[in-house]
Design an enzyme around this catalytic site. Structure first.
Site, PDB file in Angstrom:
ATOM      1  N   ALA A  76       0.834  -1.206   0.000  1.00  0.00           N
ATOM      2  CA  ALA A  76       0.000   0.000   0.000  1.00  0.00           C
ATOM      3  C   ALA A  76       0.871   1.259   0.000  1.00  0.00           C
ATOM      4  O   ALA A  76       1.976   1.260  -0.529  1.00  0.00           O
ATOM      5  CB  ALA A  76      -0.974  -0.034   1.170  1.00  0.00           C
ATOM      6  N   SER A  77       0.398   2.313   0.640  1.00  0.00           N
ATOM      7  CA  SER A  77       1.059   3.624   0.522  1.00  0.00           C
ATOM      8  C   SER A  77       2.392   3.723   1.248  1.00  0.00           C
ATOM      9  O   SER A  77       3.084   4.739   1.125  1.00  0.00           O
ATOM     10  CB  SER A  77       0.120   4.718   1.041  1.00  0.00           C
ATOM     11  OG  SER A  77      -1.017   4.822   0.220  1.00  0.00           O
ATOM     12  N   THR A  78       2.774   2.685   1.992  1.00  0.00           N
ATOM     13  CA  THR A  78       4.089   2.724   2.648  1.00  0.00           C
ATOM     14  C   THR A  78       5.224   2.811   1.632  1.00  0.00           C
ATOM     15  O   THR A  78       6.347   3.198   1.987  1.00  0.00           O
ATOM     16  CB  THR A  78       4.305   1.478   3.526  1.00  0.00           C
ATOM     17  OG1 THR A  78       4.221   0.300   2.703  1.00  0.00           O
ATOM     18  CG2 THR A  78       3.258   1.397   4.632  1.00  0.00           C
ATOM     19  N   VAL A  79       4.947   2.467   0.349  1.00  0.00           N
ATOM     20  CA  VAL A  79       6.024   2.465  -0.650  1.00  0.00           C
ATOM     21  C   VAL A  79       6.227   3.823  -1.296  1.00  0.00           C
ATOM     22  O   VAL A  79       7.172   4.002  -2.081  1.00  0.00           O
ATOM     23  CB  VAL A  79       5.737   1.420  -1.756  1.00  0.00           C
ATOM     24  CG1 VAL A  79       5.561   0.039  -1.160  1.00  0.00           C
ATOM     25  CG2 VAL A  79       4.517   1.802  -2.581  1.00  0.00           C
ATOM     26  N   LYS A  80       5.397   4.799  -1.011  1.00  0.00           N
ATOM     27  CA  LYS A  80       5.495   6.082  -1.705  1.00  0.00           C
ATOM     28  C   LYS A  80       6.842   6.781  -1.512  1.00  0.00           C
ATOM     29  O   LYS A  80       7.368   7.370  -2.472  1.00  0.00           O
ATOM     30  CB  LYS A  80       4.330   6.981  -1.293  1.00  0.00           C
ATOM     31  CG  LYS A  80       2.997   6.484  -1.857  1.00  0.00           C
ATOM     32  CD  LYS A  80       1.798   7.255  -1.357  1.00  0.00           C
ATOM     33  CE  LYS A  80       0.506   6.704  -1.962  1.00  0.00           C
ATOM     34  NZ  LYS A  80      -0.716   7.323  -1.428  1.00  0.00           N
TER      35      LYS A  80
END
Length: 609
Positions: A305-309
């Site tokens: 999810a958005s942890t990779v941004k």
């Protein structure tokens, strides 16, 4: 008379041939019948945490053994012993099974691990039971039970599969007297260090195989003691805070990626396997829908999810598809450039959009549209190799056999798996850690450490040091794992931009972690993620309260503290927790607070204690 003479000469010649010419051969055969080598099992090495707390040891237990040939009436003996030792039907059945497979003069274990009360009851009555005696042995014990089950693992009796593996590895001869072997975790990974070297005693036996006397003895060499990087107090806290919620959490020391804590919930008691778990109990663990046997930290696979941004931002900045000054107007909906107005739309979590945002704001507010465009511009052929360098889709290098590499998708992977090509629309959700991309919590923690260390890649490590048998604690052999290929071409400014944006996630005005970290006495950085369990059609929405819990979103958070020169990197995944910011962020705030408190307490402890 001539025949008698000839036959007598032949007989004398044969006597000479046997007793003089071949004396060495037949002497060896006679000694082999008379002298036996009995293997002696070594004492298994112990496992400690970094502060000398015992995590796996050997407990002295008392067993009752029976010598069958000295018993006139076995049934009468068992009937008399039953009330003394509180024997049940299952124990008696196991004993009779062992009895049938054992020669009459070899002692057979009747019952293991007697309580103090049972020992006392038997001792005062032992004179009544000829051929029955107390004996001692060592049994593996795990004082912290389920708290460390997925890290330390357990030992259990050697089975046929273990025997085949030992034979293939040429190690079977060293396990002739060893009843148990490491099955999971550290116990399995470092089996060779923990087991030790088998000894033997040379004994003389009679024609029935019974030992007459001991001729020579070579003592076994105990296994090495292991010191782990785990801090058991922090481990206990991390595990307890999960409660019974399915999930996992990891705490690393980013200076060398020492694993300070690694918890998976729910868990199980490894002592059950040492003692010999019953079939019904094992089936109950296997059929439990919460899957307590699964180490979610290394085998749990989730969309990141958005942890990779922050990682996508580093790749986009380095590949120059964005810059620090790039601004995009987010209207809450994004479509592939050049597509029709009614084509597939990808939505932002804020329906009305975030307005004009740069990359730092896009990380702080987790603006999906910004990263849809960034991923589209990068393309999967650049995203894949970049994320591999952060450790996604690759084994982390941790010293455990139980690890999944999860999946960092590529064109070749999709064509091999689904027999269809990679489409532009497949790349878009990759920008926000969805689609075909999956990760393990440990991979996410390692990637965050790479970010904190500005491109230095270090494998997570459980083993801290090896302590040789009989050696003093201060002579421990420290272990230093080899670093992995670093990301060297990225500039300091790019690393700083991504890290500063993560600080704004925790301490900015609009970050998802601001409620959890707003009053923290230290600065930190972090990033939340909320991963969908199932896909929605374009324009579709759902009511969380109406869904089965198993369909709720996964809650993720990865963070580091303090912001300057971090002491800790931590990652948590709480299954079906719905929101990374509302559920996972407060969890990590609690973990960081305790870690700093523990750090202060340990700093006050004198080094000699």
């Amino acid at each position: 008379m001539l025949a008698v003479v000839v036959l007598t000469l032949l007989l004398l010649g044969n006597f000479y041939w046997i007793q003089v010419h071949n004396v060495d051969r037949y002497q060896t055969q006679a000694d082999n019948n008379r002298i036996k080598l009995l293997p002696l099992a070594p004492t298994r090495g112990r496992i400690y945490d970094r502060n000398r707390v015992l995590l796996a040891g050997n407990r002295l237990i008392f067993d009752v053994r029976v010598i069958p040939e000295r018993i006139e009436d076995m049934d009468a003996l068992l009937k008399a012993l039953r009330p003394v030792l509180s024997l049940n039907d299952e124990q008696l059945a196991r004993f009779k099974g062992r009895l049938r497979r054992t020669r009459p003069f070899v002692p057979v274990t009747l019952i293991e691990d007697l309580s103090d009360t049972a020992i006392a009851r038997f001792s005062v009555r032992q004179h009544r039971f000829s051929g029955v005696y107390l004996d001692t042995s060592l049994r593996r014990v795990y004082p912290y039970g389920e708290t460390l089950a997925h890290v330390v693992g357990y030992v259990a009796r050697i089975n046929e599969q273990d025997q085949r593996r030992l034979i293939a590895q040429g190690k079977a001869a060293n396990y002739q007297a060893t009843p148990a072997i490491g099955k999971l975790g550290v116990e399995r990974y470092y089996e060779d260090l923990l087991h030790g070297q088998q000894g033997y005693q040379e004994v003389e036996v009679n024609s029935h195989g019974r030992v007459v006397r001991t001729l020579h003895r070579v003592a076994p060499v105990p296994g090495n003691d292991l010191i782990l990087n785990i801090d058991i107090k922090l481990q206990q806290h991390v595990f307890d805070q999960l409660g019974q919620r399915p999930g996992s959490a990891i705490v690393l020391d980013p200076s060398d990626n020492s694993v300070l804590a690694m918890a998976s919930s729910p868990s199980y008691d490894p002592n059950l396997f040492v003692e010999g778990i019953t079939h019904s109990s094992y089936q109950a663990l296997l059929s439990d829908p919460a899957r307590p046997l699964l180490n979610r930290a290394t085998l749990g696979v989730y969309p990141p999810a958005s942890t990779v941004k922050p990682f996508i931002a580093v790749a986009g900045l380095q590949e120059r598809v964005i810059s620090a000054t790039t601004r995009r107007d987010d209207q809450g909906v994004w479509r592939i450039p050049g597509s029709e107005p009614d084509s597939r739309a990808w939505r932002d979590w804020k329906r009305w959009g975030h307005g004009p945002v740069d990359v730092s704001t896009a990380i702080e507010e987790s603006v999906n549209s910004f990263f849809y465009q960034t991923a589209f511009d990068l393309g999967i052929d650049r995203i894949g190799p970049w994320m591999h360098r952060f450790g996604f889709g690759q084994p982390t290098g941790i010293d455990l056999h139980e690890e999944s590499q999860a999946n960092m998708p590529t064109r070749a992977w999709k064509e091999s798996r689904y027999r269809i090509p990679w489409y532009q629309g497949d790349t878009v959700p990759i920008g926000i850690g969805q689609g075909y991309w999956t990760t393990t919590p440990l991979q996410l923690a390692k990637a965050t450490s790479v970010l904190v260390n500005r491109g230095q890649v270090k494998p997570p490590r459980l083993l801290r040091a090896i302590l040789a048998p009989g050696a003093d604690w201060h002579t421990q052999q420290r272990q230093h794992p080899s670093p992995q290929p670093s990301i060297e071409e990225v500039s300091t400014d790019i690393w700083a931009l991504s890290l500063n944006a993560m600080q704004r996630v925790n301490h900015g005005e609009r970050g998802s972690g601001r409620r959890a970290f707003h009053d923290a006495p230290y600065l930190s950085g972090g990033k939340s993620g909320t991963a969908q369990v199932f896909s929605l059609s374009d324009g579709q929405d759902y009511d969380v309260s109406a869904l089965d819990t198993r369909l709720h979103d996964q809650a993720l958070y990865t963070a580091f503290a303090p912001f300057e020169q971090p002491d800790y990197v931590a990652t948590v995944v709480i299954e079906h927790g719905n929101s990374g910011g509302r559920v996972a962020a407060p969890y990590l705030r609690n973990v960081f607070d305790y870690a700093f408190q523990l750090q202060a307490e340990q700093a006050d402890v004198p080094p000699s204690s």
